[in-house]
Design a protein around this motif. Structure first.
Motif, PDB file in Angstrom:
ATOM      1  N   SER A  68      44.115  -4.153  96.810  1.00  0.00           N
ATOM      2  CA  SER A  68      43.814  -3.814  98.207  1.00  0.00           C
ATOM      3  C   SER A  68      43.283  -5.022  98.966  1.00  0.00           C
ATOM      4  O   SER A  68      43.697  -5.299 100.096  1.00  0.00           O
ATOM      5  CB  SER A  68      42.797  -2.663  98.258  1.00  0.00           C
ATOM      6  OG  SER A  68      43.350  -1.477  97.751  1.00  0.00           O
ATOM      7  N   VAL A  69      42.365  -5.756  98.332  1.00  0.00           N
ATOM      8  CA  VAL A  69      41.843  -6.973  98.964  1.00  0.00           C
ATOM      9  C   VAL A  69      42.946  -8.015  99.087  1.00  0.00           C
ATOM     10  O   VAL A  69      43.059  -8.705 100.118  1.00  0.00           O
ATOM     11  CB  VAL A  69      40.662  -7.534  98.149  1.00  0.00           C
ATOM     12  CG1 VAL A  69      40.206  -8.874  98.721  1.00  0.00           C
ATOM     13  CG2 VAL A  69      39.503  -6.545  98.146  1.00  0.00           C
ATOM     14  N   GLN A  70      43.782  -8.115  98.084  1.00  0.00           N
ATOM     15  CA  GLN A  70      44.850  -9.106  98.095  1.00  0.00           C
ATOM     16  C   GLN A  70      45.867  -8.816  99.202  1.00  0.00           C
ATOM     17  O   GLN A  70      46.374  -9.748  99.848  1.00  0.00           O
ATOM     18  CB  GLN A  70      45.538  -9.143  96.728  1.00  0.00           C
ATOM     19  CG  GLN A  70      46.264 -10.431  96.423  1.00  0.00           C
ATOM     20  CD  GLN A  70      45.358 -11.637  96.385  1.00  0.00           C
ATOM     21  OE1 GLN A  70      44.172 -11.535  96.045  1.00  0.00           O
ATOM     22  NE2 GLN A  70      45.888 -12.791  96.749  1.00  0.00           N
ATOM     23  N   ILE A  71      46.161  -7.554  99.422  1.00  0.00           N
ATOM     24  CA  ILE A  71      47.069  -7.189 100.518  1.00  0.00           C
ATOM     25  C   ILE A  71      46.479  -7.635 101.848  1.00  0.00           C
ATOM     26  O   ILE A  71      47.176  -8.217 102.693  1.00  0.00           O
ATOM     27  CB  ILE A  71      47.328  -5.671 100.528  1.00  0.00           C
ATOM     28  CG1 ILE A  71      48.188  -5.267  99.323  1.00  0.00           C
ATOM     29  CG2 ILE A  71      48.014  -5.243 101.825  1.00  0.00           C
ATOM     30  CD1 ILE A  71      48.332  -3.768  99.158  1.00  0.00           C
ATOM     31  N   ILE A  83      37.829  -7.645 107.306  1.00  0.00           N
ATOM     32  CA  ILE A  83      38.944  -6.760 106.952  1.00  0.00           C
ATOM     33  C   ILE A  83      39.179  -6.755 105.440  1.00  0.00           C
ATOM     34  O   ILE A  83      39.602  -5.739 104.866  1.00  0.00           O
ATOM     35  CB  ILE A  83      40.232  -7.148 107.712  1.00  0.00           C
ATOM     36  CG1 ILE A  83      41.318  -6.096 107.491  1.00  0.00           C
ATOM     37  CG2 ILE A  83      40.703  -8.525 107.295  1.00  0.00           C
ATOM     38  CD1 ILE A  83      40.949  -4.697 107.922  1.00  0.00           C
ATOM     39  N   LEU A  84      38.891  -7.866 104.756  1.00  0.00           N
ATOM     40  CA  LEU A  84      39.012  -7.886 103.298  1.00  0.00           C
ATOM     41  C   LEU A  84      38.050  -6.880 102.672  1.00  0.00           C
ATOM     42  O   LEU A  84      38.408  -6.125 101.764  1.00  0.00           O
ATOM     43  CB  LEU A  84      38.724  -9.286 102.749  1.00  0.00           C
ATOM     44  CG  LEU A  84      39.550 -10.455 103.272  1.00  0.00           C
ATOM     45  CD1 LEU A  84      39.179 -11.736 102.524  1.00  0.00           C
ATOM     46  CD2 LEU A  84      41.037 -10.186 103.165  1.00  0.00           C
ATOM     47  N   ILE A  85      36.838  -6.883 103.183  1.00  0.00           N
ATOM     48  CA  ILE A  85      35.813  -5.977 102.670  1.00  0.00           C
ATOM     49  C   ILE A  85      36.152  -4.531 103.003  1.00  0.00           C
ATOM     50  O   ILE A  85      36.044  -3.631 102.154  1.00  0.00           O
ATOM     51  CB  ILE A  85      34.436  -6.368 103.233  1.00  0.00           C
ATOM     52  CG1 ILE A  85      33.984  -7.691 102.612  1.00  0.00           C
ATOM     53  CG2 ILE A  85      33.412  -5.264 102.989  1.00  0.00           C
ATOM     54  CD1 ILE A  85      32.750  -8.278 103.253  1.00  0.00           C
ATOM     55  N   ILE A 115      37.369  -5.252  93.469  1.00  0.00           N
ATOM     56  CA  ILE A 115      36.992  -5.939  94.712  1.00  0.00           C
ATOM     57  C   ILE A 115      36.171  -7.181  94.397  1.00  0.00           C
ATOM     58  O   ILE A 115      36.405  -8.273  94.932  1.00  0.00           O
ATOM     59  CB  ILE A 115      36.173  -5.005  95.627  1.00  0.00           C
ATOM     60  CG1 ILE A 115      36.963  -3.766  95.989  1.00  0.00           C
ATOM     61  CG2 ILE A 115      35.743  -5.746  96.897  1.00  0.00           C
ATOM     62  CD1 ILE A 115      36.136  -2.716  96.704  1.00  0.00           C
ATOM     63  N   LEU A 116      35.197  -7.018  93.535  1.00  0.00           N
ATOM     64  CA  LEU A 116      34.284  -8.117  93.218  1.00  0.00           C
ATOM     65  C   LEU A 116      34.978  -9.249  92.478  1.00  0.00           C
ATOM     66  O   LEU A 116      34.653 -10.421  92.685  1.00  0.00           O
ATOM     67  CB  LEU A 116      33.109  -7.590  92.389  1.00  0.00           C
ATOM     68  CG  LEU A 116      32.200  -6.577  93.105  1.00  0.00           C
ATOM     69  CD1 LEU A 116      31.184  -5.998  92.142  1.00  0.00           C
ATOM     70  CD2 LEU A 116      31.504  -7.227  94.297  1.00  0.00           C
TER      71      LEU A 116
END
Length: 206
Positions: A68-71, A83-85, A115-116
């Motif tokens: 999700s963060v990578q997208i 937006i990453l968070i 995420i971390l």
């Protein structure tokens, strides 16, 4: 604005995929919600179906947070921290309250780890070792998760991360501890289940 909403929606839907349920059905043909604690997460998968299934579920759940963060990074760049968070937390929200399971999901620990790993790798490495020590010495996975979650914002401060990442750590801590309320009650009452014992797959214990 549409791009932001799209990434958040995709992250939530990705987080909502109940890998614990899907994998146990695929491999064993059973509904994990009917056994053990009834939770779809890695700990219950381990208790009910063994170490290999627990690891497999954990890796898939971790991937939800990481991807999700990578997208969001691919769409907006690695420097747009907000937006990453938000994308990562949307995945955690999806895991905890999945639309595909009538909003009844897991605890969010593994997805938060994803995420971390992507955003605060040093922090998650230390938290992992602390979690492991607690689990090995007490055999309470929930206690390790609660303590580890509480340490995330503290370590984010100690590593001089920007305030927004400290906020991320605080949000994850709140999410994880909130979802562990039943476990906290059982821990205080001395009734929490420990790992390291075999559970009958035809018995649900709560």
């Amino acid at each position: 604005m549409f791009s932001y909403l799209f990434v958040i929606l995709i992250s939530y839907l990705l987080g909502s995929i109940p890998f614990g349920l899907l994998l146990t059905r695929l491999v064993k043909g059973v509904d994990i919600r009917e056994y053990g604690s009834g939770n779809i997460g890695a700990t219950n998968a381990y208790r009910v179906m063994g170490f290999g299934m627990g690891v497999m579920v954990a890796l898939f759940d971790i991937s939800k947070g990481y991807i999700s963060v990578q997208i969001a990074k691919q769409v907006f760049g690695a420097d747009v921290a907000v937006i990453l968070i938000i994308a990562g937390l949307a995945a955690v929200a999806g895991h905890n309250w999945p639309i595909f399971l009538k909003f009844n999901g897991g605890r969010g620990v593994a997805t938060s780890v994803g995420i971390l790993i992507n955003l605060l790798p040093k922090t998650v490495l230390i938290v992992f070792f602390i979690w492991l020590i607690i689990v090995l010495t007490t055999r309470y996975v929930s206690l390790g998760s609660i303590v580890g979650a509480a340490l995330i914002p503290i370590l984010a401060i100690l590593f001089n991360n920007p305030p927004i990442y400290v906020g991320l750590g605080l949000a994850i801590a709140v999410f994880v501890i909130f979802r562990h309320r039943p476990n906290i009650k059982r821990l205080l009452a001395g009734e929490e289940n420990k790992i390291g014992w075999n559970m009958n797959v035809d018995k649900k214990d709560d």
